[in-house]
Scaffold this active site. Structure first.
Site, mmCIF file in Angstrom:
data_model
loop_
_atom_site.group_PDB
_atom_site.id
_atom_site.type_symbol
_atom_site.label_atom_id
_atom_site.label_comp_id
_atom_site.label_asym_id
_atom_site.label_seq_id
_atom_site.Cartn_x
_atom_site.Cartn_y
_atom_site.Cartn_z
ATOM 1 N N HIS A 12 31.277 47.166 37.595
ATOM 2 C CA HIS A 12 31.200 46.817 36.179
ATOM 3 C C HIS A 12 30.960 48.036 35.278
ATOM 4 O O HIS A 12 30.109 47.987 34.394
ATOM 5 C CB HIS A 12 30.063 45.798 35.947
ATOM 6 C CG HIS A 12 30.224 44.525 36.711
ATOM 7 N ND1 HIS A 12 29.180 43.666 36.976
ATOM 8 C CD2 HIS A 12 31.332 43.943 37.257
ATOM 9 C CE1 HIS A 12 29.622 42.619 37.654
ATOM 10 N NE2 HIS A 12 30.921 42.774 37.850
HETATM 11 C C1 LIG Z 1 36.591 44.355 42.413
HETATM 12 C C2 LIG Z 1 36.152 43.954 41.017
HETATM 13 C C3 LIG Z 1 35.522 42.731 40.838
HETATM 14 C C4 LIG Z 1 35.117 42.358 39.554
HETATM 15 N N1 LIG Z 1 34.612 41.089 39.369
HETATM 16 C C5 LIG Z 1 34.324 40.676 38.123
HETATM 17 C C6 LIG Z 1 33.943 39.320 37.896
HETATM 18 O O1 LIG Z 1 33.910 38.484 38.803
HETATM 19 N N2 LIG Z 1 33.626 38.957 36.626
HETATM 20 C C7 LIG Z 1 33.636 39.838 35.586
HETATM 21 O O2 LIG Z 1 33.266 39.456 34.472
HETATM 22 N N3 LIG Z 1 34.024 41.131 35.779
HETATM 23 C C8 LIG Z 1 34.405 41.547 37.005
HETATM 24 N N4 LIG Z 1 34.874 42.825 37.193
HETATM 25 C C9 LIG Z 1 34.944 43.721 36.020
HETATM 26 C C10 LIG Z 1 36.066 43.315 35.046
HETATM 27 O O3 LIG Z 1 37.216 42.879 35.740
HETATM 28 C C11 LIG Z 1 36.414 44.500 34.129
HETATM 29 O O4 LIG Z 1 35.227 44.929 33.498
HETATM 30 C C12 LIG Z 1 37.417 44.125 33.058
HETATM 31 O O5 LIG Z 1 38.562 43.554 33.635
HETATM 32 C C13 LIG Z 1 37.801 45.381 32.241
HETATM 33 O O6 LIG Z 1 38.719 45.009 31.233
HETATM 34 P P1 LIG Z 1 39.321 46.115 30.244
HETATM 35 O O7 LIG Z 1 40.252 45.408 29.336
HETATM 36 O O8 LIG Z 1 38.201 46.888 29.638
HETATM 37 O O9 LIG Z 1 40.101 47.164 31.160
HETATM 38 P P2 LIG Z 1 41.225 46.959 32.261
HETATM 39 O O10 LIG Z 1 41.340 45.542 32.650
HETATM 40 O O11 LIG Z 1 40.950 47.933 33.343
HETATM 41 O O12 LIG Z 1 42.575 47.327 31.511
HETATM 42 C C14 LIG Z 1 43.015 48.618 31.268
HETATM 43 C C15 LIG Z 1 44.539 48.616 31.346
HETATM 44 O O13 LIG Z 1 45.019 49.824 30.789
HETATM 45 C C16 LIG Z 1 46.015 50.374 31.626
HETATM 46 N N5 LIG Z 1 46.011 51.823 31.430
HETATM 47 C C17 LIG Z 1 45.029 52.685 31.770
HETATM 48 N N6 LIG Z 1 45.389 53.947 31.445
HETATM 49 C C18 LIG Z 1 46.629 53.866 30.887
HETATM 50 C C19 LIG Z 1 47.530 54.817 30.361
HETATM 51 N N7 LIG Z 1 47.247 56.137 30.347
HETATM 52 N N8 LIG Z 1 48.722 54.391 29.864
HETATM 53 C C20 LIG Z 1 49.036 53.069 29.867
HETATM 54 N N9 LIG Z 1 48.212 52.117 30.362
HETATM 55 C C21 LIG Z 1 47.022 52.518 30.864
HETATM 56 C C22 LIG Z 1 45.582 49.944 33.020
HETATM 57 O O14 LIG Z 1 46.646 50.008 33.936
HETATM 58 C C23 LIG Z 1 45.064 48.549 32.766
HETATM 59 O O15 LIG Z 1 46.082 47.585 32.846
HETATM 60 C C24 LIG Z 1 35.291 43.236 38.454
HETATM 61 C C25 LIG Z 1 35.907 44.470 38.651
HETATM 62 C C26 LIG Z 1 36.354 44.827 39.914
HETATM 63 C C27 LIG Z 1 37.016 46.150 40.107
#
Ligand SMILES: Cc1cc2nc3c(=O)[nH]c(=O)nc-3n(C[C@H](O)[C@H](O)[C@H](O)COP(=O)(O)OP(=O)(O)OC[C@H]3O[C@@H](n4cnc5c(N)ncnc54)[C@H](O)[C@@H]3O)c2cc1C
Length: 603
Positions: free
Chosen positions: A526
Site C-alpha cells: 500500500h
Molecule cells: C498485491 C497487491 C494487493 C493489494 N490489495 C489491495 C486491496 O485488497 N485493497 C486495496 O484497497 N488496495 C490494495 N492494493 C493497493 C491498491 O491496489 C493500489 O493502492 C491502487 O490500485 C493504486 O491506484 P493508483 O490509481 O494510485 O495507481 P495504479 O493503479 O498503479 O495506476 C497507475 C497506472 O499508470 C500507469 N503508468 C505508470 N507510469 C506510466 C507512464 N510513464 N506512462 C503511462 N502510464 C504509466 C500504470 O501502468 C498504471 O496503469 C494492493 C496492491 C497490490 C500490489
C-alpha cells in the site's frame, strides 16, 4: 517438505504456472497496435482538451468523468496493455505478479529491515495494464476511518466529513441498495474456506464485535470486496463498459515527461508508442495518474522535484518541490507464522480441480473467486480514536506450493526457504499484523535521467521504532487470538521454528520478535504519498506553482488511511474529477470568505 518428491498436484501446478506465464506474455502484446476510439478522434492530430496519464483506479475515474462532457476530447495514455477477460478471474490476480503486466519494482536494500529477504529488498508489484494495480490486488474495499481525512484537509475552510468526503464515497459505491448506486460494486466474499467462520468466532471470544469492515471500526469482519458476478472489477472496467467516442485510449504508450511552457503551464505530454516519440497536446489540462512511483518519476523527468537531486541527474530544475519525499507503506510481517492440525479446503488441489473450473464458469462461484484474505480486523493499541493496527487473515501461507512460485513473490530466497519454510511440517497460515499509520518515511528518486530506468525506491522500513512496537503488539494480539477455543479446535499453534538470523534470541521474547520483524519485514502493498497534498499539490489537485497540471492517484495521499487504500484513492479521484471539471469546489459545502472571491469559482 523440501526433500519429498513433488506431488502430482504440484507438478500440475508448476506446469500450469509456467504455461500461464507464456500466455500472459503473448496477450500483453496482442493489442500493441490497438488504439481505442482513436479513429473517431483523429489520433494523429494529437490535440485534446485533457490528457490523463495512467489507467489505474484514479486515472480511469478521472478520464471517465471528464469524458462525460461530450464537448471535451480526452486522451488516456497507458504504458501497459489490455489483458483480456481471463485476467478478471479473481484467483488469477496473483499470477500477474512478475509477468509483463507488472512493473516489477524492487526497493533498494533496506538497512534496518528486510534483513532475511533476498538482497534485503522488498518486492513491489504494480499493475502495468489497463486497470493498473487494481488488476492484481486483493480487491478488499475499505473506506478508512472518518478521522483519517480530517488530517488531510486540516487547512480547508469549514471541512466537514459528511459534506467533503462521505458524498464521494457514496457516489462511488454500489452495494445493491437504492442509496448507494455508484459504479464500484461492493459485495461479500463469494467464496470462503471452511475455517473462515472460526476466525470471526475467535474475535468474539476475545471480546471484539463483528464490525462492518468498511469504516475501520474496531472488531473483526469478513471483508467487503470489489467483485461483480464473480469477476474482478476495477474502475477501468466501468470506463470500458460505457466507452465514449470522445475518449481515446492509447496503450503501450510510455509517458516520459510533461510539456511545460515558460510560465509553468502544462500543454501536453511526450510519450513513446512503438518506439516512436509522440507529442500530444492538451488545451485544458494534463492529469498525472501514473501511481505512487510513476507520477513522481514523470514530474522529476519534467524538471519538477528537489532541485539538488535534479541537478545531480543533469535535468534542468524548473520548480523546486519535495516530489518523491514522504513515501510510506503499510508495513507488516508474519507469513506462515501459524500452523494448523487441520487442512483447510483451499489450496493447490482445490484450485486445479475441474469442478472448481466448472463452478466458476457456470456459477461464478467457488475457489477461483477467492481473494485470499477471509477476515480483517481493526484495533487501537493505545487510546487513539483512529485504529493503529489491522489484521488480514489468510487461511494459507506460502508453503502451500512447496516453494515453487509464491515464495519468490515476497523475496524469500532459497537459503531462507530451506532454513525456515521447508521445515514447516504442518499446514501453515497467516495473520498479517499491519501498521496502519507507520512513522517511517522514505523516498523515490531517479537513478539517472533515462526515462526507461526504474527509479530508486527507498521506503526506509522500520526506521522509526514506533513501527516495530506496533508490529510486536500485533504479534502479541495474534498470540491471544490463537489462545481461544475456536482456534484450539483447529489446533492452531505458533510456528516454533526460530527465524534464521534470530537463533541467538530466546523464542517468544521481545528481543526475538524485534529480530523477527527486522528480518521478515513485508510490504502490505500500500505505498502512497510521494506527491503529498499540501506540499506538492494543492487541495484542488493542481501541482504547486504550475497551471493546468494536476496529480490524482495514490501519490497525493498525505498519509495512509486506516485500511486498504484503494477506496480512499477512488474517493479522491471522484472529488478531483469534480474539481477539475468545474475548476471549483462545486460541492454542497459552504465556501469560506477567501474562496468566494476566487476567480472561476462557482461555490
Ligand atoms: C498485491 C497487491 C494487493 C493489494 N490489495 C489491495 C486491496 O485488497 N485493497 C486495496 O484497497 N488496495 C490494495 N492494493 C493497493 C491498491 O491496489 C493500489 O493502492 C491502487 O490500485 C493504486 O491506484 P493508483 O490509481 O494510485 O495507481 P495504479 O493503479 O498503479 O495506476 C497507475 C497506472 O499508470 C500507469 N503508468 C505508470 N507510469 C506510466 C507512464 N510513464 N506512462 C503511462 N502510464 C504509466 C500504470 O501502468 C498504471 O496503469 C494492493 C496492491 C497490490 C500490489
Amino acid at each position: 517438505m523440501c526433500c519429498n518428491a513433488p506431488s502430482f498436484f504440484i507438478i500440475l501446478y508448476v506446469t500450469a504456472v509456467y504455461f500461464f506465464g507464456i500466455y500472459l506474455n503473448f496477450i500483453s502484446f496482442q493489442d500493441y497496435f490497438e488504439c481505442y476510439a482513436c479513429k473517431e478522434l483523429n489520433f494523429r492530430q494529437q490535440d485534446y482538451d485533457y490528457i490523463v496519464v495512467g489507467s489505474g483506479s484514479a486515472g480511469s475515474i478521472v478520464a471517465r468523468r471528464l469524458a462525460e462532457n461530450k464537448n471535451l476530447k480526452v486522451l488516456l495514455v497507458e504504458a501497459g496493455s489490455s489483458g483480456g477477460g481471463i485476467l478478471q478471474i479473481p484467483a488469477v490476480g496473483v499470477m500477474l505478479q512478475k509477468s509483463s503486466f507488472d512493473w516489477g519494482y524492487r526497493t533498494v536494500p533496506q538497512k534496518q529491515a528486510c534483513l532475511g529477504l533476498d538482497d534485503q529488498v522488498s518486492i513491489w508489484p504494480m499493475g502495468k495494464i489497463l486497470g493498473g494495480t487494481a488488476m492484481l490486488n486483493n480487491m478488499i474495499y475499505v473506506r478508512g476511518h472518518p478521522d483519517d481525512f480530517a488530517r488531510w484537509f486540516r487547512d480547508t475552510c469549514n471541512y466537514d466529513y459528511s459534506i467533503d468526503i462521505l458524498p464521494y464515497f457514496e457516489k462511488l459505491e454500489n452495494n445493491g441498495t437504492n442509496k448507494h448506486k455508484g459504479s464500484v460494486p461492493i459485495s461479500d466474499l463469494p467464496y470462503k474456506s471452511n475455517v473462515s467462520d472460526y476466525f470471526l468466532q475467535a474475535g468474539i471470544c476475545l471480546g471484539f464485535g463483528i464490525s462492518d469492515g468498511v469504516n475501520a471500526e474496531p472488531g473483526f469482519s469478513s471483508p467487503k470486496i470489489t467483485i461483480q458476478k464473480g469477476q474482478r472489477w476495477t474502475p477501468y472496467h466501468q470506463l470500458a463498459k460505457n466507452r465514449k467516442r470522445n475518449l481515446a485510449i492509447v496503450t503501450n504508450a510510455f509517458v516520459e515527461k510533461v510539456l511545460l511552457r515558460d510560465n509553468f503551464e502544462a500543454y501536453g505530454v511526450k510519450y513513446t508508442h512503438m518506439e516512436e516519440p509522440i507529442f500530444a497536446k492538451a488545451k485544458k489540462g494534463v492529469i498525472l495518474s501514473a501511481g505512487v512511483i510513476g507520477t513522481p518519476k514523470i514530474l522529476m523527468l519534467s524538471g519538477i522535484g528537489p532541485k539538488q537531486h535534479l541537478e545531480k541527474m543533469k535535468i534542468k530544475p524548473k520548480l523546486d518541490l519535495p516530489v518523491g519525499d514522504n513515501l510510506q507503506d503499510h508495513v507488516t510481517t508474519g507469513l506462515d507464522l501459524l500452523t494448523f492440525d487441520y487442512s483447510p479446503n483451499i489450496g493447490i488441489r482445490q484450485m486445479l480441480s475441474p469442478w472448481s473450473m466448472l463452478n466458476y464458469f457456470l456459477r461464478s462461484r467457488g475457489p477461483w473467486t477467492t481473494v485470499g484474505c477471509e477476515s480483517i480486523g481493526f484495533f487501537n493499541t493505545a487510546k487513539e480514536i483512529v485504529p493503529e493496527l489491522q489484521f488480514m487473515i489468510f487461511p494459507l501461507g506460502v508453503t502451500i506450493d512447496d516453494g515453487y512460485y509464491l515464495s519468490s513473490l515476497t523475496g524469500i530466497g532459497e537459503r531462507l526457504w530451506k532454513k525456515y519454510f521447508a521445515k514447516i511440517d504442518k499446514p501453515s497460515f497467516t495473520i498479517l499484523p499491519i501498521v496502519l499509520h507507520p512513522k517511517s518515511r522514505g523516498t523515490v528518486r531517479l537513478k539517472n535521467n533515462n526515462p526507461r530506468t526504474p527509479p530508486l525506491i527507498n521506503p526506509n522500513y522500520l526506521s522509526d521504532s514506533y513501527d516495530i512496537d506496533i508490529l510486536i503488539q500485533g504479534i502479541e494480539m495474534i498470540k491471544e487470538f490463537i489462545n481461544t477455543p475456536p482456534m484450539h479446535r483447529l489446533g492452531v499453534k505458533l510456528n516454533p521454528i526460530k527465524f534464521p538470523g534470530c537463533e541467538k534470541f530466546e523464542f517468544d521474547t521481545r528481543p526475538y520478535w524485534e529480530c523477527y520483524v527486522r528480518h521478515f519485514t513485508l510490504t502490505a502493498y500500500h505505498p502512497i504519498g510521494t506527491c503529498k497534498m499540501g506540499e506538492v499539490v494543492e487541495t484542488d489537485f493542481k501541482v504547486k506553482g504550475t497551471r493546468k497540471l494536476y496529480v490524482v492517484d495514490g501519490s497525493i495521499l498525505p498519509d495512509l488511511p486506516s485500511g486498504n487504500p484503494n477506496g480512499a484513492i477512488m474517493m479522491m479521484a471522484e472529488r478531483a474529477a469534480e474539481i477539475i471539471k468545474h475548476h471549483c469546489w462545486k460541492t454542497q459545502r459552504k465556501c469560506c470568505a477567501a474562496e468566494v472571491f476566487q476567480k472561476e469559482c462557482q461555490c
